[in-house]
Scaffold this motif. Sequence first.
Motif, PDB file in Angstrom:
ATOM      1  N   PRO A  33       5.691 -11.531   6.075  1.00 13.59           N
ATOM      2  CA  PRO A  33       6.617 -10.544   6.658  1.00 13.59           C
ATOM      3  C   PRO A  33       7.146 -10.994   8.023  1.00 13.59           C
ATOM      4  O   PRO A  33       6.399 -11.525   8.848  1.00 13.59           O
ATOM      5  N   ASP A  34       8.440 -10.773   8.229  1.00 16.75           N
ATOM      6  CA  ASP A  34       9.056 -10.969   9.539  1.00 16.75           C
ATOM      7  C   ASP A  34       9.060  -9.631  10.263  1.00 16.75           C
ATOM      8  O   ASP A  34       9.435  -8.605   9.692  1.00 16.75           O
ATOM      9  N   LEU A  35       8.668  -9.661  11.534  1.00 20.23           N
ATOM     10  CA  LEU A  35       8.584  -8.424  12.289  1.00 20.23           C
ATOM     11  C   LEU A  35       9.904  -8.122  13.000  1.00 20.23           C
ATOM     12  O   LEU A  35      10.566  -9.044  13.485  1.00 20.23           O
ATOM     13  N   PRO A  36      10.295  -6.859  13.075  1.00 20.92           N
ATOM     14  CA  PRO A  36      11.500  -6.498  13.832  1.00 20.92           C
ATOM     15  C   PRO A  36      11.251  -6.651  15.331  1.00 20.92           C
ATOM     16  O   PRO A  36      10.102  -6.762  15.776  1.00 20.92           O
ATOM     17  N   TRP A 282      -2.096  -2.822  18.704  1.00 17.70           N
ATOM     18  CA  TRP A 282      -2.275  -3.601  17.477  1.00 17.70           C
ATOM     19  C   TRP A 282      -1.925  -2.808  16.216  1.00 17.70           C
ATOM     20  O   TRP A 282      -1.442  -3.411  15.240  1.00 17.70           O
ATOM     21  N   PRO A 283      -2.158  -1.475  16.163  1.00 18.45           N
ATOM     22  CA  PRO A 283      -1.832  -0.769  14.907  1.00 18.45           C
ATOM     23  C   PRO A 283      -0.356  -0.865  14.523  1.00 18.45           C
ATOM     24  O   PRO A 283      -0.021  -0.876  13.330  1.00 18.45           O
ATOM     25  N   ASP A 284       0.540  -0.931  15.520  1.00 17.95           N
ATOM     26  CA  ASP A 284       1.968  -1.008  15.204  1.00 17.95           C
ATOM     27  C   ASP A 284       2.274  -2.245  14.368  1.00 17.95           C
ATOM     28  O   ASP A 284       3.012  -2.193  13.375  1.00 17.95           O
ATOM     29  N   THR A 285       1.686  -3.379  14.795  1.00 13.27           N
ATOM     30  CA  THR A 285       1.905  -4.643  14.084  1.00 13.27           C
ATOM     31  C   THR A 285       1.120  -4.688  12.784  1.00 13.27           C
ATOM     32  O   THR A 285       1.648  -5.032  11.721  1.00 13.27           O
ATOM     33  N   PHE A 286      -0.158  -4.319  12.867  1.00 12.98           N
ATOM     34  CA  PHE A 286      -1.041  -4.421  11.697  1.00 12.98           C
ATOM     35  C   PHE A 286      -0.518  -3.607  10.523  1.00 12.98           C
ATOM     36  O   PHE A 286      -0.417  -4.110   9.392  1.00 12.98           O
ATOM     37  N   TYR A 287      -0.166  -2.358  10.764  1.00 11.15           N
ATOM     38  CA  TYR A 287       0.239  -1.497   9.652  1.00 11.15           C
ATOM     39  C   TYR A 287       1.645  -1.807   9.149  1.00 11.15           C
ATOM     40  O   TYR A 287       1.949  -1.545   7.982  1.00 11.15           O
ATOM     41  N   TYR A 288       2.477  -2.383  10.011  1.00  9.39           N
ATOM     42  CA  TYR A 288       3.782  -2.844   9.524  1.00  9.39           C
ATOM     43  C   TYR A 288       3.593  -3.997   8.535  1.00  9.39           C
ATOM     44  O   TYR A 288       4.182  -4.011   7.447  1.00  9.39           O
ATOM     45  N   VAL A 289       2.745  -4.961   8.910  1.00 10.53           N
ATOM     46  CA  VAL A 289       2.491  -6.115   8.038  1.00 10.53           C
ATOM     47  C   VAL A 289       1.772  -5.677   6.772  1.00 10.53           C
ATOM     48  O   VAL A 289       2.103  -6.114   5.658  1.00 10.53           O
ATOM     49  N   LEU A 290       0.776  -4.803   6.926  1.00  9.77           N
ATOM     50  CA  LEU A 290       0.034  -4.319   5.760  1.00  9.77           C
ATOM     51  C   LEU A 290       0.965  -3.619   4.775  1.00  9.77           C
ATOM     52  O   LEU A 290       0.873  -3.843   3.556  1.00  9.77           O
ATOM     53  N   ALA A 291       1.854  -2.773   5.286  1.00 10.98           N
ATOM     54  CA  ALA A 291       2.787  -2.060   4.411  1.00 10.98           C
ATOM     55  C   ALA A 291       3.685  -3.034   3.659  1.00 10.98           C
ATOM     56  O   ALA A 291       3.978  -2.842   2.463  1.00 10.98           O
ATOM     57  N   ASP A 292       4.120  -4.095   4.334  1.00 12.33           N
ATOM     58  CA  ASP A 292       4.972  -5.095   3.681  1.00 12.33           C
ATOM     59  C   ASP A 292       4.220  -5.779   2.545  1.00 12.33           C
ATOM     60  O   ASP A 292       4.740  -5.920   1.428  1.00 12.33           O
ATOM     61  N   TYR A 293       2.990  -6.207   2.814  1.00  8.84           N
ATOM     62  CA  TYR A 293       2.207  -6.878   1.769  1.00  8.84           C
ATOM     63  C   TYR A 293       1.859  -5.916   0.627  1.00  8.84           C
ATOM     64  O   TYR A 293       1.832  -6.314  -0.542  1.00  8.84           O
ATOM     65  N   GLU A 294       1.586  -4.659   0.953  1.00 15.19           N
ATOM     66  CA  GLU A 294       1.298  -3.692  -0.104  1.00 15.19           C
ATOM     67  C   GLU A 294       2.509  -3.523  -1.016  1.00 15.19           C
ATOM     68  O   GLU A 294       2.368  -3.458  -2.243  1.00 15.19           O
ATOM     69  N   GLN A 295       3.691  -3.446  -0.424  1.00 14.33           N
ATOM     70  CA  GLN A 295       4.888  -3.298  -1.241  1.00 14.33           C
ATOM     71  C   GLN A 295       5.116  -4.529  -2.100  1.00 14.33           C
ATOM     72  O   GLN A 295       5.539  -4.425  -3.265  1.00 14.33           O
ATOM     73  N   GLN A 296       4.834  -5.721  -1.544  1.00 14.66           N
ATOM     74  CA  GLN A 296       4.948  -6.941  -2.343  1.00 14.66           C
ATOM     75  C   GLN A 296       3.997  -6.896  -3.541  1.00 14.66           C
ATOM     76  O   GLN A 296       4.363  -7.293  -4.654  1.00 14.66           O
ATOM     77  N   ALA A 297       2.775  -6.414  -3.298  1.00 13.73           N
ATOM     78  CA  ALA A 297       1.789  -6.332  -4.385  1.00 13.73           C
ATOM     79  C   ALA A 297       2.270  -5.382  -5.476  1.00 13.73           C
ATOM     80  O   ALA A 297       2.133  -5.664  -6.679  1.00 13.73           O
ATOM     81  N   ILE A 298       2.849  -4.262  -5.070  1.00 15.61           N
ATOM     82  CA  ILE A 298       3.366  -3.293  -6.039  1.00 15.61           C
ATOM     83  C   ILE A 298       4.532  -3.887  -6.814  1.00 15.61           C
ATOM     84  O   ILE A 298       4.643  -3.728  -8.039  1.00 15.61           O
ATOM     85  N   ASP A 299       5.415  -4.580  -6.112  1.00 16.60           N
ATOM     86  CA  ASP A 299       6.575  -5.178  -6.770  1.00 16.60           C
ATOM     87  C   ASP A 299       6.162  -6.232  -7.789  1.00 16.60           C
ATOM     88  O   ASP A 299       6.852  -6.435  -8.805  1.00 16.60           O
ATOM     89  N   LYS A 300       5.037  -6.899  -7.519  1.00 18.78           N
ATOM     90  CA  LYS A 300       4.548  -7.918  -8.456  1.00 18.78           C
ATOM     91  C   LYS A 300       3.991  -7.294  -9.733  1.00 18.78           C
ATOM     92  O   LYS A 300       4.172  -7.824 -10.831  1.00 18.78           O
ATOM     93  N   GLN A 301       3.267  -6.171  -9.573  1.00 19.40           N
ATOM     94  CA  GLN A 301       2.568  -5.576 -10.719  1.00 19.40           C
ATOM     95  C   GLN A 301       2.754  -4.058 -10.737  1.00 19.40           C
ATOM     96  O   GLN A 301       1.771  -3.310 -10.647  1.00 19.40           O
ATOM     97  N   PRO A 302       3.970  -3.569 -10.842  1.00 17.88           N
ATOM     98  CA  PRO A 302       4.175  -2.107 -10.795  1.00 17.88           C
ATOM     99  C   PRO A 302       3.440  -1.365 -11.898  1.00 17.88           C
ATOM    100  O   PRO A 302       2.919  -0.271 -11.676  1.00 17.88           O
ATOM    101  N   ASP A 303       3.371  -1.959 -13.071  1.00 18.91           N
ATOM    102  CA  ASP A 303       2.698  -1.289 -14.187  1.00 18.91           C
ATOM    103  C   ASP A 303       1.198  -1.158 -13.937  1.00 18.91           C
ATOM    104  O   ASP A 303       0.578  -0.167 -14.348  1.00 18.91           O
ATOM    105  N   THR A 304       0.621  -2.153 -13.281  1.00 22.22           N
ATOM    106  CA  THR A 304      -0.814  -2.114 -12.994  1.00 22.22           C
ATOM    107  C   THR A 304      -1.139  -0.953 -12.073  1.00 22.22           C
ATOM    108  O   THR A 304      -2.112  -0.208 -12.292  1.00 22.22           O
ATOM    109  N   PHE A 305      -0.341  -0.776 -11.035  1.00 24.55           N
ATOM    110  CA  PHE A 305      -0.588   0.311 -10.088  1.00 24.55           C
ATOM    111  C   PHE A 305      -0.378   1.670 -10.739  1.00 24.55           C
ATOM    112  O   PHE A 305      -1.171   2.597 -10.526  1.00 24.55           O
ATOM    113  N   GLN A 306       0.663   1.797 -11.527  1.00 22.94           N
ATOM    114  CA  GLN A 306       0.899   3.068 -12.198  1.00 22.94           C
ATOM    115  C   GLN A 306      -0.217   3.355 -13.200  1.00 22.94           C
ATOM    116  O   GLN A 306      -0.656   4.502 -13.349  1.00 22.94           O
TER     117      GLN A 306
END
Length: 325
Positions: A33-36, A282-306
């Motif tokens: 993830p690239d940070l704003p 640190w939470p501002d950066t950590f949770y921004y990056v975490l949210a990005d990676y979580e969305q990537q994980a969902i995009d990879k396997q949407p059916d698995t999460f559902q």
Amino acid sequence: MKRLAPTLPLLAIAALVISGCSNASSEEGWTTPDLPAELSATQALAALPFDSFAMSNSEREQLQQGTAALLNRCIADFGLSATFSGDYIQQLSEDPDVPLIYQWGGRLGTLPRDQAEEYGYAAPPGGEWSNGAGIYLSSAENLNPVMPSDPTEAAQLAAVMYGPEQGRIPGEGGDDQVLSSELIPTDVEGNAPSAKGCYGVVEDEIGVPFVDLRDLTSDVYGLTFSHDAVKEKASAWSACMKDAGFDYARFEEAPTANAGAISADTIAVALADVECTKESRWPDTFYYVLADYEQQAIDKQPDTFQSALDGERKRLEAVNTLLGK
């Protein structure tokens, strides 16, 4: 901290070491993830993508309590009963002078100062609580009987819960003693437990297996901790804590090391943590990056999460049906 529950299967993120994740990895398919230029100061309070695929804590408590009731109904056929511990079942102490002290259940990095002043990292009475400290991946799958202190009774419960072959009494030097057939509990008709035990019997009755996302979630946290910007923030937080007299390399280590009993020492660490978290942001950066990676994980396997969410909901419905609710 005195716990009635056995050690639960923890996924200790604090001990997680992942290398080679500071750049985009085409092999694994992750994009760093690239940070704003400006990050929200309320990032830690925002909903995370994984939240959309999780039942509420109250629903998971209902699921674990219901599953425990079904297991107790099964083991009762063999003259036994058990207390069950789980990530969503808050235990009660048998000794009022030694209460069970749970970790505060809020998101890491959002501990209020007034709570830290009174409770440190512990949960206040009637407040949000968690079975794990630091970053702990709670799961409705983590459900275990509290084993009796007597070795023979514990082996008998294990034999009924997990099958007669699991009825073993620990011996010296690691040589376990298998329960004799005379000691294995039987039902009113004299039948021994099935080879799969009550655990397997109840799983068959429920008929809805879990879809386990813990390994994937662990990977996502590992990638987040390995992000250069997160490591920089962790270093800033660590330096601040060291100035306050506490030596922790990463921000999840402080609550992990100070879980349990409330004392002047644990309160002092928690207060320093609140200040250093505010200073480092640190939470501002950590949770921004975490949210990005979580969305990537969902995009990879949407059916698995559902499927994981649908499975939990169907499992809860099946448990309630079996209990006549």
